[in-house]
Write a protein that holds these residues in place. Sequence first.
Motif, short mmCIF file in Angstrom:
data_model
loop_
_atom_site.label_atom_id
_atom_site.label_comp_id
_atom_site.label_asym_id
_atom_site.label_seq_id
_atom_site.Cartn_x
_atom_site.Cartn_y
_atom_site.Cartn_z
N HIS A 93 -1.63 -54.61 -2.91
CA HIS A 93 -2.73 -54.24 -3.94
C HIS A 93 -1.95 -53.36 -5.18
N LEU A 94 -0.88 -52.74 -5.14
CA LEU A 94 -0.17 -51.88 -6.04
C LEU A 94 1.24 -52.29 -6.37
N GLY A 95 1.79 -53.40 -5.73
CA GLY A 95 3.20 -53.64 -5.45
C GLY A 95 3.70 -54.06 -6.94
N LYS A 96 2.72 -54.60 -7.67
CA LYS A 96 2.94 -54.91 -9.20
C LYS A 96 3.19 -53.98 -10.56
N TYR A 121 -10.02 -51.14 -1.45
CA TYR A 121 -9.40 -52.29 -1.71
C TYR A 121 -9.90 -53.39 -0.82
N GLU A 122 -10.17 -53.01 0.48
CA GLU A 122 -10.58 -53.97 1.40
C GLU A 122 -12.02 -54.36 1.10
N ARG A 123 -12.85 -53.49 0.52
CA ARG A 123 -14.21 -53.84 0.03
C ARG A 123 -14.45 -54.55 -0.96
N LYS A 124 -13.39 -54.29 -1.97
CA LYS A 124 -13.45 -55.00 -3.38
C LYS A 124 -12.03 -55.41 -3.62
#
Length: 235
Positions: A93-96, A121-124
């Motif tokens: 989700h945030l690695g980039k 993040y899992e919900r959207k």
Amino acid sequence: MSIRRSAFLRGLWAALPFSLVIAPFGLLFGVVGTEAGLDIVEVMGFSIIVIAGAAQFAAVQMMADHAPTLIILATSLAVNLRMAMYSASLTPHLGKAPTGMRALIAYCLVDQTYAASMIEYERKPQQSLGEKVAFFFGTVLPICPLWYAATYAGARLGTRIPPEFALDFAVPITFLAMIAPLLRTPAHIAAAGVSVALSLALAFIPYNGGLLVAAMAAMVTGAQVEAWTERRRVA
């Protein structure tokens, strides 16, 4: 309202309930730290540099018991190994994000910010990187500054806080509130069950040594159950 600002505010509201336990949690650490013989600078250094409540409590307790330095470091590392797993699950989700941003995210990654962010993040999962980063930092606002302030207040007030306030209630409540929504898969449940069972069974080991065994066993169990579940799904 911009999309990122909206995401930031959602993060703030998602993490805001945690402030109800972060405040007494921080107060308690400030009190425990001063009772262990640390001065105000050392107590605040713990909270600002380490910023990991469970590891801080474990370290201070062992320091008060005059445990060997190596055991204190090993126990603190074991308690904080979950942060490596948090980082791995946040990477998709945030690695980039830019390097500097990732470094700041890593610093602010605590149990509460992780739990609130992963649920979002899992919900959207379709959110953009900018939205996800904004949401994460929204969760930081009610958590980290309050942790510092509460620690300072606890260190200043020390033993003047009446025992009947029972600040130690915040520790189990905090972790129950974070863990319960995340126990969604057999791997999560198995890891949690093994960690609880072994922590209780090995409580007799000096210097919280049972915690080291429980942490490692829980991670291995979770990984094995995850691999087994994936093989069954593919088959």
